[in-house]
Design a protein around this motif. Structure first.
Motif, PDB file in Angstrom:
ATOM      1  N   SER A  10       1.347  -1.271  -1.897  1.00 44.47           N
ATOM      2  CA  SER A  10       0.826   0.003  -2.356  1.00 44.47           C
ATOM      3  C   SER A  10      -0.495  -0.255  -3.075  1.00 44.47           C
ATOM      4  O   SER A  10      -0.544  -1.053  -4.018  1.00 44.47           O
ATOM      5  N   ILE A  11      -1.560   0.414  -2.620  1.00 50.79           N
ATOM      6  CA  ILE A  11      -2.893   0.194  -3.186  1.00 50.79           C
ATOM      7  C   ILE A  11      -3.488   1.534  -3.594  1.00 50.79           C
ATOM      8  O   ILE A  11      -3.539   2.470  -2.795  1.00 50.79           O
ATOM      9  N   SER A  12      -3.939   1.650  -4.835  1.00 53.65           N
ATOM     10  CA  SER A  12      -4.525   2.899  -5.321  1.00 53.65           C
ATOM     11  C   SER A  12      -5.752   2.609  -6.185  1.00 53.65           C
ATOM     12  O   SER A  12      -5.828   1.575  -6.860  1.00 53.65           O
ATOM     13  N   ASN A  13      -6.711   3.535  -6.118  1.00 57.85           N
ATOM     14  CA  ASN A  13      -7.902   3.499  -6.981  1.00 57.85           C
ATOM     15  C   ASN A  13      -8.605   2.143  -6.933  1.00 57.85           C
ATOM     16  O   ASN A  13      -9.052   1.609  -7.949  1.00 57.85           O
ATOM     17  N   THR A  14      -8.716   1.609  -5.732  1.00 54.78           N
ATOM     18  CA  THR A  14      -9.193   0.230  -5.558  1.00 54.78           C
ATOM     19  C   THR A  14     -10.330   0.183  -4.545  1.00 54.78           C
ATOM     20  O   THR A  14     -10.387   0.979  -3.614  1.00 54.78           O
ATOM     21  N   ASN A  15     -11.247  -0.764  -4.729  1.00 55.98           N
ATOM     22  CA  ASN A  15     -12.335  -1.007  -3.795  1.00 55.98           C
ATOM     23  C   ASN A  15     -12.059  -2.289  -3.014  1.00 55.98           C
ATOM     24  O   ASN A  15     -11.841  -3.355  -3.611  1.00 55.98           O
TER      25      ASN A  15
END
Length: 302
Positions: free
Chosen positions: A262-267
């Motif tokens: 799960s990946i959020s608010n990431t570059n």
């Protein structure tokens, strides 16, 4: 001789203190009263370490140890080892559920393994709760796994770390995590290099949370930034995964089968897979991945 010490009595303060040598002035005398065994009354739970200390001290604030390993050796589960600014050699937690923290932050408190072994090893069976806060880990090396930080069968909280310029011929040049539960907060994993899997981070059979961190300029054969192995569950939030390189697959992230991500608010940007696929992210055929408010762009592959 061993077990002997020079004890000086101060009449004004009615106290005794230990001295390694005594300089006598005019009208002063020194009386020899024989060998005795002196046992410190200090018993923690906070142990102090300083580059100006000695491992013959008792670890109190006024009489710190010289090495972090000594602080670990005398500690018990639940204790804290506080470390003053300076450069120290590598150490192992020895299966203890303790907190090791710097006082002056990672820029000023450095663990330099000098290319000999991992900077820090955290492992225990059964697992305990270990915490590592406020250090730079550098020049670590392993032939098999974990150049900067090796974690096996342990629960660990990692905060305010700079993990840089570590290497391995195996897996996880920056951090190796296996059969563990790990939180990584406010940390930078940069410029680490693996000849195999996971330049920045390698995980297997583990649950990992990464927040407010940077994973950049790492390299590996698979998974330049991260390699998320089989049956790992990973939650990444507010993190930059940038400018990592894989020779084969997964410049930013390589996720094996049965991984859950799960990946959020990431570059996830400017990563590269030099010879095959997945410049930003390479997933296995049975991988569950969720992206939310995450930018995946400017990555490249063969």
């Amino acid at each position: 001789s061993e077990g002997s010490a020079t004890r000086v009595y101060d009449y004004n303060s009615d106290t005794w203190e230990t001295q390694s040598s005594v300089n006598l002035g005019n009208n002063e005398a020194l009386a020899y009263i024989g060998d005795y065994e002196f046992t410190s009354s200090y018993s923690g739970p906070t142990w102090h370490v300083s580059t100006t200390g000695s491992d013959d001290n008792d670890g109190s604030e006024g009489n710190p140890f010289a090495t972090i390993q000594k602080g670990i050796d005398v500690s018990s589960d639940g204790d804290t080892v506080l470390v003053q600014a300076g450069t120290y050699e590598e150490f192992q937690f020895n299966g203890k559920g303790i907190t090791i923290s710097s006082i002056n932050g990672p820029e000023n408190t450095i663990i330099d393994a000098d290319g000999n072994e991992p900077c820090v090893s955290i492992e225990s069976t059964p697992p305990t709760q270990a915490s590592l806060n406020g250090f730079t880990l550098t020049n670590g090396w392993s032939n098999n796994a974990g150049g900067g930080l090796y974690i096996y069968r342990q629960s660990a909280i990692l905060s305010d770390l700079i993990i840089t310029n570590n290497s391995t011929n195996g897996e996880g040049a920056g951090i190796y995590i296996n059969e563990s539960n790990v939180e990584i907060n406010n940390s930078s994993i940069i410029n680490n290099s693996s000849d195999n899997y996971g330049g920045g981070i390698f995980s297997a059979l583990s649950t990992i949370v990464i927040k407010n961190s940077t994973i950049s300029n790492n390299s590996g054969y698979y998974g330049g930034g991260l390699l998320i192995g089989t049956n790992s569950i990973i939650d990444i939030d507010s993190t930059d995964i940038i400018s990592n390189t894989a020779i084969h697959r997964g410049g930013g992230i390589y996720a094996s089968d049965w991984a859950e991500i799960s990946i959020s608010n990431t570059n996830i940007k400017w990563n590269e897979a030099e010879q095959y696929t997945g410049g930003g992210i390479q997933c296995g055929s049975i991988t569950k991945i969720t992206l939310e408010n995450t930018h995946v762009d400017s990555n490249s592959s063969y």
